[in-house]
Design a protein around this motif. Structure first.
Motif, PDB file in Angstrom:
ATOM      1  N   LEU A 143       0.830  -1.210   0.000  1.00 14.96           N
ATOM      2  CA  LEU A 143       0.000   0.000   0.000  1.00 14.96           C
ATOM      3  C   LEU A 143       0.861   1.255   0.000  1.00 14.96           C
ATOM      4  CD1 LEU A 143      -2.841  -1.007   2.501  1.00 14.96           C
ATOM      5  CD2 LEU A 143      -3.082  -0.589   0.050  1.00 14.96           C
ATOM      6  N   GLY A 144       1.961   1.217   0.734  1.00 18.24           N
ATOM      7  CA  GLY A 144       2.860   2.369   0.741  1.00 18.24           C
ATOM      8  C   GLY A 144       3.465   2.623  -0.625  1.00 18.24           C
ATOM      9  N   LEU A 145       3.908   1.558  -1.301  1.00 20.12           N
ATOM     10  CA  LEU A 145       4.470   1.707  -2.644  1.00 20.12           C
ATOM     11  C   LEU A 145       3.402   2.182  -3.630  1.00 20.12           C
ATOM     12  CD1 LEU A 145       6.693  -1.495  -2.809  1.00 20.12           C
ATOM     13  CD2 LEU A 145       7.457   0.873  -2.531  1.00 20.12           C
ATOM     14  N   TRP A 146       2.174   1.686  -3.456  1.00 19.23           N
ATOM     15  CA  TRP A 146       1.056   2.135  -4.298  1.00 19.23           C
ATOM     16  C   TRP A 146       0.849   3.635  -4.126  1.00 19.23           C
ATOM     17  CZ3 TRP A 146      -4.572  -0.191  -3.659  1.00 19.23           C
ATOM     18  CH2 TRP A 146      -5.427   0.440  -4.566  1.00 19.23           C
ATOM     19  N   PRO A 162      -4.414   4.881  -3.221  1.00 20.23           N
ATOM     20  CA  PRO A 162      -5.067   3.750  -2.551  1.00 20.23           C
ATOM     21  C   PRO A 162      -6.405   4.112  -1.924  1.00 20.23           C
ATOM     22  CG  PRO A 162      -2.744   3.834  -1.979  1.00 20.23           C
ATOM     23  CD  PRO A 162      -3.036   5.085  -2.743  1.00 20.23           C
ATOM     24  N   GLN A 163      -6.498   5.325  -1.325  1.00 21.89           N
ATOM     25  CA  GLN A 163      -7.754   5.692  -0.675  1.00 21.89           C
ATOM     26  C   GLN A 163      -8.906   5.702  -1.676  1.00 21.89           C
ATOM     27  OE1 GLN A 163      -4.853   7.316  -0.723  1.00 21.89           O
ATOM     28  NE2 GLN A 163      -4.553   8.620   1.082  1.00 21.89           N
ATOM     29  N   ALA A 164      -8.662   6.295  -2.860  1.00 24.47           N
ATOM     30  CA  ALA A 164      -9.724   6.373  -3.864  1.00 24.47           C
ATOM     31  C   ALA A 164     -10.067   4.982  -4.394  1.00 24.47           C
ATOM     32  CB  ALA A 164      -9.288   7.297  -5.001  1.00 24.47           C
ATOM     33  N   GLY A 165      -9.038   4.164  -4.647  1.00 25.04           N
ATOM     34  CA  GLY A 165      -9.298   2.836  -5.177  1.00 25.04           C
ATOM     35  C   GLY A 165     -10.064   1.952  -4.214  1.00 25.04           C
ATOM     36  N   LEU A 166      -9.676   1.972  -2.940  1.00 22.79           N
ATOM     37  CA  LEU A 166     -10.360   1.141  -1.951  1.00 22.79           C
ATOM     38  C   LEU A 166     -11.780   1.646  -1.682  1.00 22.79           C
ATOM     39  CD1 LEU A 166      -7.403   0.523   0.520  1.00 22.79           C
ATOM     40  CD2 LEU A 166      -8.299  -1.022  -1.234  1.00 22.79           C
ATOM     41  N   LYS A 167     -11.952   2.965  -1.706  1.00 20.25           N
ATOM     42  CA  LYS A 167     -13.300   3.522  -1.536  1.00 20.25           C
ATOM     43  C   LYS A 167     -14.190   3.110  -2.701  1.00 20.25           C
ATOM     44  CE  LYS A 167     -15.755   7.920  -0.948  1.00 20.25           C
ATOM     45  NZ  LYS A 167     -15.614   9.398  -0.884  1.00 20.25           N
ATOM     46  N   ALA A 168     -13.659   3.183  -3.922  1.00 22.92           N
ATOM     47  CA  ALA A 168     -14.431   2.758  -5.092  1.00 22.92           C
ATOM     48  C   ALA A 168     -14.752   1.273  -5.025  1.00 22.92           C
ATOM     49  CB  ALA A 168     -13.653   3.080  -6.364  1.00 22.92           C
ATOM     50  N   LEU A 169     -13.799   0.475  -4.519  1.00 19.80           N
ATOM     51  CA  LEU A 169     -14.030  -0.963  -4.401  1.00 19.80           C
ATOM     52  C   LEU A 169     -15.193  -1.256  -3.460  1.00 19.80           C
ATOM     53  CD1 LEU A 169     -13.214  -3.910  -4.834  1.00 19.80           C
ATOM     54  CD2 LEU A 169     -11.533  -3.646  -3.006  1.00 19.80           C
ATOM     55  N   LEU A 170     -15.214  -0.607  -2.314  1.00 24.09           N
ATOM     56  CA  LEU A 170     -16.317  -0.812  -1.372  1.00 24.09           C
ATOM     57  C   LEU A 170     -17.645  -0.393  -1.977  1.00 24.09           C
ATOM     58  CD1 LEU A 170     -14.618   0.409   1.943  1.00 24.09           C
ATOM     59  CD2 LEU A 170     -15.086  -1.951   1.236  1.00 24.09           C
ATOM     60  N   ARG A 215     -13.964   5.439 -19.590  1.00 28.22           N
ATOM     61  CA  ARG A 215     -14.735   6.450 -18.859  1.00 28.22           C
ATOM     62  C   ARG A 215     -13.854   7.342 -17.992  1.00 28.22           C
ATOM     63  NH1 ARG A 215     -17.500   4.625 -15.023  1.00 28.22           N
ATOM     64  NH2 ARG A 215     -17.054   2.373 -15.020  1.00 28.22           N
ATOM     65  N   LEU A 216     -12.538   7.088 -18.018  1.00 32.05           N
ATOM     66  CA  LEU A 216     -11.576   7.826 -17.190  1.00 32.05           C
ATOM     67  C   LEU A 216     -11.875   7.690 -15.700  1.00 32.05           C
ATOM     68  CD1 LEU A 216     -11.209  11.120 -19.276  1.00 32.05           C
ATOM     69  CD2 LEU A 216      -9.939   8.974 -19.497  1.00 32.05           C
ATOM     70  N   ALA A 217     -12.516   6.574 -15.333  1.00 33.38           N
ATOM     71  CA  ALA A 217     -12.828   6.297 -13.927  1.00 33.38           C
ATOM     72  C   ALA A 217     -11.658   5.513 -13.325  1.00 33.38           C
ATOM     73  CB  ALA A 217     -14.135   5.523 -13.811  1.00 33.38           C
ATOM     74  N   TYR A 218     -10.573   6.221 -13.067  1.00 34.26           N
ATOM     75  CA  TYR A 218      -9.346   5.548 -12.662  1.00 34.26           C
ATOM     76  C   TYR A 218      -9.442   4.939 -11.268  1.00 34.26           C
ATOM     77  CZ  TYR A 218      -7.422   7.914 -16.731  1.00 34.26           C
ATOM     78  OH  TYR A 218      -7.189   8.360 -18.009  1.00 34.26           O
ATOM     79  N   ASP A 219     -10.265   5.508 -10.415  1.00 35.13           N
ATOM     80  CA  ASP A 219     -10.432   4.898  -9.097  1.00 35.13           C
ATOM     81  C   ASP A 219     -11.107   3.531  -9.213  1.00 35.13           C
ATOM     82  OD1 ASP A 219     -12.760   6.101  -9.985  1.00 35.13           O
ATOM     83  OD2 ASP A 219     -13.421   6.709  -7.982  1.00 35.13           O
ATOM     84  N   GLU A 220     -12.104   3.423 -10.099  1.00 32.26           N
ATOM     85  CA  GLU A 220     -12.759   2.143 -10.328  1.00 32.26           C
ATOM     86  C   GLU A 220     -11.825   1.167 -11.042  1.00 32.26           C
ATOM     87  OE1 GLU A 220     -16.503   2.558 -12.253  1.00 32.26           O
ATOM     88  OE2 GLU A 220     -17.291   3.995 -10.782  1.00 32.26           O
ATOM     89  N   LEU A 221     -10.973   1.699 -11.917  1.00 37.36           N
ATOM     90  CA  LEU A 221      -9.984   0.852 -12.588  1.00 37.36           C
ATOM     91  C   LEU A 221      -9.069   0.194 -11.558  1.00 37.36           C
ATOM     92  CD1 LEU A 221      -8.051   1.695 -15.814  1.00 37.36           C
ATOM     93  CD2 LEU A 221      -6.830   0.776 -13.867  1.00 37.36           C
ATOM     94  N   MET A 222      -8.594   0.996 -10.594  1.00 32.96           N
ATOM     95  CA  MET A 222      -7.732   0.435  -9.554  1.00 32.96           C
ATOM     96  C   MET A 222      -8.480  -0.576  -8.696  1.00 32.96           C
ATOM     97  SD  MET A 222      -4.885   1.683 -10.288  1.00 32.96           S
ATOM     98  CE  MET A 222      -4.008   0.951  -8.903  1.00 32.96           C
TER      99      MET A 222
END
Length: 262
Positions: free
Chosen positions: A29-32, A51-59, A227-234
């Motif tokens: 997560l730190g390297l991410w 990571p915060q955006a990706g994990l939030k989008a995942l939830l 869609r340029l939804a990079y948080d959802e991509l992650m």
């Protein structure tokens, strides 16, 4: 001095087993987070890859149910492809191991085909099978059949010749020899090939699902990019990695339990 509690050793062992993986995840997560800061000069893009955006989008995706159909579709495709790979790879591996003539004739061809990337067949698969499920499953089966076939052949080659002579001395038929001696003797190699096939198939799945289908994790990644939804991509990348880890763990567990039972 008071005796240590019986469960103390087990508890510390579990702590040790969990501590190292958790440390590895924290480092990841730190390297991410560091990589996201340098991926672009645009703040919006950097924050979307964090990571915060990706994990939030995942939830959010899991909670809303948007991601579950894609997960289900991908798992169905990989399951069908693995069944096809087993039904083709095991018989071919037995033929390679049991028939030197068949191995000499077909071995070079199989080695040539094995070294061709499954993704190279994409255009031909679409032309021959059309757009949809069929070419995706074909590409997955093509990618996964080789480790099963080659490991089966290796298992046959590793059999103790005394077993074959014993079966012959007992007047066993060809089918009885295969069913009672050859298959049980090379099951460990088949399971090893199956585990390798699971990993290869899961890697090929994502680009294969970018091939004219409207569902699946590969399609989801492609759609989020468009869609340029990079948080959802992650979030999709995290799901792909987690599912791949679980599938490999399941294959390893089934293999170890089967071998212990045998």
């Amino acid at each position: 001095m008071a005796d240590a509690k019986p469960g103390a050793g087990k508890g510390s062992a579990w702590v040790g087993r969990l501590a190292w993986p958790l440390l590895g995840m924290a480092i990841t997560l730190g390297l991410w987070a560091v990589a996201a800061r340098y991926i672009s000069d645009v703040d919006v893009i950097r924050s979307a890859f964090a990571p915060q955006a990706g994990l939030k989008a995942l939830l959010h995706l899991l909670g809303s149910g948007e991601l579950w159909p894609h997960i289900s579709t991908s798992l169905q495709r990989i399951a069908i492809a693995l069944v096809l790979a087993l039904s083709i790879g095991v018989p071919l591996g037995l033929c390679l191991g049991l028939s030197p003539l068949f191995a000499r004739i077909s071995g070079p061809t199989f080695q040539f085909l094995r070294m061709v990337s499954p993704l190279s067949w994409m255009p031909l698969a679409v032309m021959a099978l059309g757009v949809g499920e069929a070419p995706v499953i074909f590409l997955l089966a093509f990618a996964t059949v080789w480790p099963i076939m080659l490991n089966t052949a290796a298992g046959v080659a590793a059999l103790d010749p005394a077993w074959m002579r014993l079966a012959h001395s007992l007047s066993a038929t060809r089918w009885e020899t295969i069913a009672r001696v050859v298959l049980p003797g090379c099951i460990s190699h088949i399971l090893t090939g199956f585990r390798l096939a699971v990993g290869i198939g899961w890697i090929v799945l994502v680009p294969a699902e970018m091939l004219g289908v409207s569902s699946g994790l590969g399609y989801f990644v492609l759609d989020t990019r468009d869609r340029l939804a990079y948080d959802e991509l992650m979030a999709g990348i995290v799901v792909i990695g987690c599912l791949g880890f679980v599938l490999d763990w399941l294959a390893r567990t089934v293999s170890s339990h089967w071998l212990q039972r045998g």
